[in-house]
Design an enzyme around this catalytic site. Structure first.
Site, mmCIF file in Angstrom:
data_model
loop_
_atom_site.group_PDB
_atom_site.id
_atom_site.type_symbol
_atom_site.label_atom_id
_atom_site.label_comp_id
_atom_site.label_asym_id
_atom_site.label_seq_id
_atom_site.Cartn_x
_atom_site.Cartn_y
_atom_site.Cartn_z
ATOM 1 N N ASP A 1 0.824 -1.207 0.000
ATOM 2 C CA ASP A 1 0.000 0.000 0.000
ATOM 3 C C ASP A 1 0.864 1.265 0.000
ATOM 4 O O ASP A 1 1.860 1.326 0.721
ATOM 5 C CB ASP A 1 -0.862 -0.035 1.276
ATOM 6 C CG ASP A 1 -1.967 0.981 1.264
ATOM 7 O OD1 ASP A 1 -2.882 0.824 0.458
ATOM 8 O OD2 ASP A 1 -1.907 1.933 2.071
ATOM 9 N N GLU B 1 2.083 -0.428 -4.790
ATOM 10 C CA GLU B 1 1.172 0.631 -5.193
ATOM 11 C C GLU B 1 1.970 1.930 -5.195
ATOM 12 O O GLU B 1 2.340 2.452 -4.136
ATOM 13 C CB GLU B 1 -0.017 0.761 -4.232
ATOM 14 C CG GLU B 1 -1.049 1.739 -4.777
ATOM 15 C CD GLU B 1 -2.028 2.278 -3.736
ATOM 16 O OE1 GLU B 1 -3.132 2.662 -4.104
ATOM 17 O OE2 GLU B 1 -1.661 2.340 -2.540
#
Ligand code: GLC
Length: 574
Positions: free
Chosen positions: A220, A287
């Protein structure tokens, strides 16, 4: 005349083992948003047992790897992206036992599982943060990023940095009179990776889950991990909002907050940690946001960093021949072997791809063809395989904390932003999976109240309705995945863009090839990005048309073929 017999959507052992590329370069990934996938205990929230109950569906669909958004213990202020305990499971999703059962059941089907690791920040309810904010002398103070404010009296934030959502990322803590930094929302304080204890603790989390048998990790907001150690102000910029090519926005460059050199270095350190875990090879997908040429740095100069990074640029590719051709050229230029591009058209933060395509099924099938035949790893967002539509939910009804953050934005502006790929109320792309007609689209028991209501159109548009329809979106995905699973060329071959004679620029064609000479496997793929029929000459004479996105299995195409409007064809030369 010869026709291709229908095949079962199973990966064949020969295609899987016939080439030397690591599995993660050849895999297909399906993203499950656990909260919205399947609710096994009628509490209105999807759960791990629900996912287990759908594994046969996913296996038959033909995807190999499942990535699940976070289900760890969390106050759910950002629906799991705010972790309170990295080793525990949030009760609404199940138990540790359910989690282990999920890993085992996935593996029992010859599939793989990827967890979502939020390394950048924790919940503000994580025991580390509670301890850290207790006092300036707390032994955990330095686990997070605390700074004195500027004068007068320290009540001005330490510098001009903005969060990824555009507002001030510094938050004042009255009790200790200092500011803490949060790259995303205020309840997600950033960890301080310059503290070796933090780094070691988070690497232990990584080792722990890989040790539990997880095959990969999605990382993330990885690009935010390290910030400038001297807390230098970010330079001003004229850019109002970040774009796919450039994360600068909100009138400043993200020079000191994103893509720090130390984060590129950490990608390599993390890779070494993952590689050292005993057992089969795993993968890391980051990400990160920005131009492909920048993002490749996360993969390391010697391909010794993250295995993959999301290339969100594909989400904004113009739906046109020249647009798609340019994107393939860019990915091939910036991610040549041994690097590997990714193909992603939607996720839990972005408008559903159907929205961008005006709910045009033919266009969506063409995009699926691109995603599943171009060189790279496809990431399919749950529901994409049935053409799940986007929802329109005004921000004031949003449960998403980002919707609350942007509640001041009028709905007409939010809709306009959505059209350009920016989603202010992410509930809109997180609706319950549409399994069947009937209560809650089959997501949850009829007596339950789902956390988000199913889409109004789910009575017609659902898995059950599409399962036996050979012209459905679902059938198209199944056939494409089956084709890919038995073709080494599609999984691991090189890609070459083809120039077709006398063909308008709305047609794109490429060749995938694995091996040389007699042993080569060759697959040609043709795309018509216009609504008009186009007659094309096939590159290889007597091409045997295998599959059309609009017509299913095709008969022998000979040397020419008429592509219908928005049709795509996969052909394998004789
Ligand atoms: C990522 C996630 C998003 C989350 C944010 C903060 O962008 O995809 O859902 O809100 O990070 O963790």
């Amino acid at each position: 005349m010869e026709t291709t017999p229908p095949r079962t959507p199973r990966r064949t052992a020969s295609a899987r083992h016939a080439c030397e590329l690591p599995w993660w370069k050849r895999t297909t990934v399906y993203q499950v948003y656990p909260r919205s996938f399947a609710d096994s205990n009628a509490d209105g929230v999807g759960d791990l047992r629900g996912v287990i109950s759908k594994l046969d569906y996913l296996h038959d669909l033909g995807v190999e790897t499942l990535w699940l958004s976070p289900f760890f213990d969390s106050p759910q202020a950002d629906f799991g992206y705010d972790i309170r305990d990295h080793f525990g499971i949030s009760a609404e999703y199940g138990s540790l036992e359910d989690c282990r059962a999920l890993i085992d059941e996935v593996h029992a089907r010859g599939m793989k599982i990827v967890f979502d690791m939020v390394l950048n920040h924790t919940s503000n309810e994580h025991p580390w943060f509670l301890e850290s904010r207790r006092s300036r002398d707390s032994p955990k103070r330095d686990y997070y990023i605390w700074r004195d404010g500027r004068s007068p009296g320290g009540r001005a934030p330490p510098n001009n940095w903005r969060s990824m959502l555009g507002r001030r990322g510094w938050h004042y803590d009255r009790a200790t009179g200092q500011w803490y930094w949060a790259s995303f929302l205020s309840f997600q304080p950033d960890l301080n990776y310059r503290n070796p204890e933090v780094k070691a603790a988070m690497l232990d989390v990584v080792r722990h889950w890989l040790g539990e048998g997880v095959d990969g990790l999605r990382l993330d907001i990885f690009n935010a991990l390290f910030k400038d150690a001297a807390f230098t102000d970010n330079p001003r910029s004229f850019r109002p909002v970040p774009t796919e090519d450039n994360p600068d926005g909100f009138f400043q460059q993200a020079l000191h907050t994103l893509d720090h050199a130390d984060t590129f270095e950490f990608a390599r350190e993390l890779r070494a940690v993952v590689d050292a875990v005993p057992g089969p090879s795993r993968f890391l997908v980051g990400e990160v946001f920005g131009a492909p040429r920048t993002l490749r740095r996360y993969c390391g100069e010697a391909a010794d960093g993250l295995h993959l990074v999301f290339l969100f640029k594909a989400m904004r590719v113009p739906f046109s021949g020249p647009g798609v051709r340019a994107l393939i050229e860019e990915f091939e230029r910036d991610f040549p072997e041994p690097l590997c591009p990714t193909w992603v058209f939607g996720n839990h933060d972005r408008p559903r791809s159907m929205h961008r395509l005006g709910n045009h099924t033919g266009k969506a099938k063409l995009l699926a063809l691109l995603q599943l035949t171009a060189r790279g790893v496809p990431f399919i967002y749950y529901g994409e395989e049935i053409g799940m539509p986007h929802a329109d939910i005004p921000a004031e009804h949003g449960l998403d904390p980002v919707a609350a953050h942007f509640r001041f934005v009028p709905n007409w502006i939010a809709r306009r932003l959505r059209r350009s790929g920016i989603l202010l109320n992410r509930d809109e792309s997180r609706l319950p999976m549409q399994w069947e007609a009937g209560a809650h689209a089959g997501f949850s028991h009829h007596s339950a109240t789902p956390w988000l209501a199913a889409h109004a159109g789910s009575a017609e548009l659902n898995v059950a309705a599409q399962t036996h329809d050979p012209t459905s979106m679902l059938s198209c995905y199944r056939q494409l995945l089956a084709l890919r699973n038995r073709s080494v060329a599609l999984q691991a071959g090189s890609v070459t863009l083809l120039d077709l004679a006398h063909t308008p620029s709305s047609v794109v064609a490429f060749r995938r090839q694995h091996g040389e000479g007699d042993r080569a496997e060759v697959v040609d793929v043709y795309f018509n990005f216009s609504p008009r029929d186009v007659r094309i000459e096939l590159v290889a004479p007597h091409g045997r048309a295998l599959f059309s996105t609009l017509r299913g299995t095709l008969e022998d195409a000979g040397t020419t073929l008429t592509l219908r409007g928005y049709e795509g064809v996969v052909a394998s030369p004789r």
